[in-house]
Design a protein around this motif. Structure first.
Motif, short mmCIF file in Angstrom:
data_model
loop_
_atom_site.label_atom_id
_atom_site.label_comp_id
_atom_site.label_asym_id
_atom_site.label_seq_id
_atom_site.Cartn_x
_atom_site.Cartn_y
_atom_site.Cartn_z
N GLY A 233 47.68 24.10 22.96
CA GLY A 233 46.86 23.01 22.46
C GLY A 233 47.68 22.09 21.59
O GLY A 233 48.89 22.29 21.41
N GLN A 234 47.01 21.09 21.02
CA GLN A 234 47.69 20.10 20.20
C GLN A 234 47.94 20.59 18.78
O GLN A 234 48.72 19.99 18.05
CB GLN A 234 46.86 18.81 20.14
CG GLN A 234 46.72 18.14 21.48
CD GLN A 234 48.05 17.69 22.04
OE1 GLN A 234 48.77 16.90 21.44
NE2 GLN A 234 48.41 18.20 23.21
N TYR B 279 60.10 24.62 27.10
CA TYR B 279 59.02 23.73 26.72
C TYR B 279 59.62 22.47 26.12
O TYR B 279 60.69 22.49 25.55
CB TYR B 279 58.12 24.37 25.66
CG TYR B 279 57.21 25.46 26.17
CD1 TYR B 279 57.66 26.78 26.27
CD2 TYR B 279 55.90 25.17 26.54
CE1 TYR B 279 56.82 27.77 26.73
CE2 TYR B 279 55.05 26.17 27.00
CZ TYR B 279 55.52 27.46 27.09
OH TYR B 279 54.69 28.45 27.56
N GLN C 93 58.53 19.50 23.29
CA GLN C 93 57.57 19.19 22.23
C GLN C 93 57.85 17.82 21.65
O GLN C 93 58.94 17.57 21.14
CB GLN C 93 57.59 20.26 21.13
CG GLN C 93 56.49 20.05 20.10
CD GLN C 93 56.41 21.19 19.10
OE1 GLN C 93 57.40 21.85 18.81
NE2 GLN C 93 55.22 21.42 18.57
N GLY D 239 54.20 15.78 16.58
CA GLY D 239 52.76 15.80 16.38
C GLY D 239 51.96 16.37 17.53
O GLY D 239 50.73 16.31 17.53
N LYS D 240 52.64 16.93 18.51
CA LYS D 240 51.95 17.48 19.66
C LYS D 240 52.33 18.95 19.89
O LYS D 240 53.33 19.42 19.36
CB LYS D 240 52.26 16.67 20.91
CG LYS D 240 51.77 15.23 20.83
CD LYS D 240 51.86 14.54 22.18
CE LYS D 240 51.25 13.16 22.11
NZ LYS D 240 51.28 12.48 23.43
N GLY D 241 51.53 19.63 20.70
CA GLY D 241 51.86 20.99 21.06
C GLY D 241 52.94 21.03 22.14
O GLY D 241 53.17 20.03 22.84
N PRO D 242 53.63 22.15 22.29
CA PRO D 242 54.65 22.27 23.33
C PRO D 242 54.06 22.09 24.72
O PRO D 242 52.97 22.58 25.01
CB PRO D 242 55.18 23.69 23.13
CG PRO D 242 54.86 24.04 21.71
CD PRO D 242 53.56 23.36 21.44
N LEU E 92 62.25 23.49 23.51
CA LEU E 92 62.12 24.87 23.03
C LEU E 92 62.33 25.85 24.17
O LEU E 92 61.87 25.64 25.29
CB LEU E 92 60.72 25.09 22.45
CG LEU E 92 60.33 24.22 21.26
CD1 LEU E 92 58.83 24.34 21.00
CD2 LEU E 92 61.10 24.63 20.02
#
Lengths: 115, 111
Positions: A107-108, B36, B38, B41-44, B87
């Motif tokens: 998720g974010q 991953y 990234q 400010g965001k998820g991977p 990552l």
């Protein structure tokens, strides 16, 4: 749902208060993970759920941290008596399962700031 | 103890200048290695999974390879939009499903 959803996206809380962070995984994903990412740091594992049970809680930093998952879906991470060092981005991920083809989708995140 | 180390910590490239990111691992038994991306400010965002030495995966300008001790993420003719933190994570036979992450490589591609 289309992706992993986390709420709230941002949370500012006073030191000593309790907070709850929510994660809605991708539909059908039985595995769910919580990670923590401090500023400029890598991802720190917190807890892993398979269904509603948590076979690996080894990453929870202290007994102030707890998590549950209900119905094999939504998970809540609770932090009691928050401290400033708890400030971080809390990320949730889900995957089909712990088997070999277990790409985890994230998720974010929830950005937690303890003041 | 299972460990993942990424290098370099940061990398600056000019647009079009190809390079490689390294992920070395020491684990009890590798079930899978994951890359991953990234953005701030965001998820991977999931890129690749590699399962065994010799395996390669490609996606646009990215190519991931795996040996028994390390993985490389090759970036060919990068563009500014490839700027992000990359990552690497491993899933080992000794744990119950958690991913062990490296610290990441922050890539900046200048136009």
């Amino acid at each position: 749902g289309a992706g992993v959803s986390q709420s709230p996206s941002n949370k500012v809380t006073e030191k000593g208060k309790d907070v709850e962070l929510r994660c809605d995984p991708i539909s059908g994903h039985t595995a769910l993970y919580w990670y923590r990412q401090s500023l400029g740091q890598g991802l720190e594992f917190l807890i892993y759920f398979q269904g509603n049970s948590a076979p690996d809680k080894s990453g929870l930093p202290s007994d102030r941290f707890s998590a549950e998952r209900t119905g094999g879906s939504v998970s809540t991470l609770t932090i009691q008596r928050t401290q400033q060092e708890d400030s971080a981005v809390y990320l949730c991920a889900s995957s089909l399962g712990p088997g070999i083809t277990t790409e985890a989708f994230f998720g974010q995140g929830t950005r937690l700031t303890v003041v | 103890e299972d460990q993942v180390t990424q290098s370099p910590e940061a990398l600056r490239l000019q647009e079009g200048e190809s390079s490689s990111l390294n992920c070395s691992y020491t684990v009890s038994g590798l079930r899978g290695l994951f890359w991953y991306r990234q953005d701030p400010g965001k998820g991977p965002e999931f890129l690749f999974t590699l399962y065994s030495a010799g395996e390669e995966k490609e996606k646009e300008r990215l190519k991931a390879t795996l040996t028994k001790k390390e993985s490389f993420l090759h970036i060919t003719a990068p563009k500014p939009e490839d700027s992000a933190t990359y990552l690497c994570a491993v899933l080992t036979s000794g744990n119950t499903g958690k991913l062990i992450f490296g610290q990441g490589t922050t890539l900046q591609v200048k136009p």
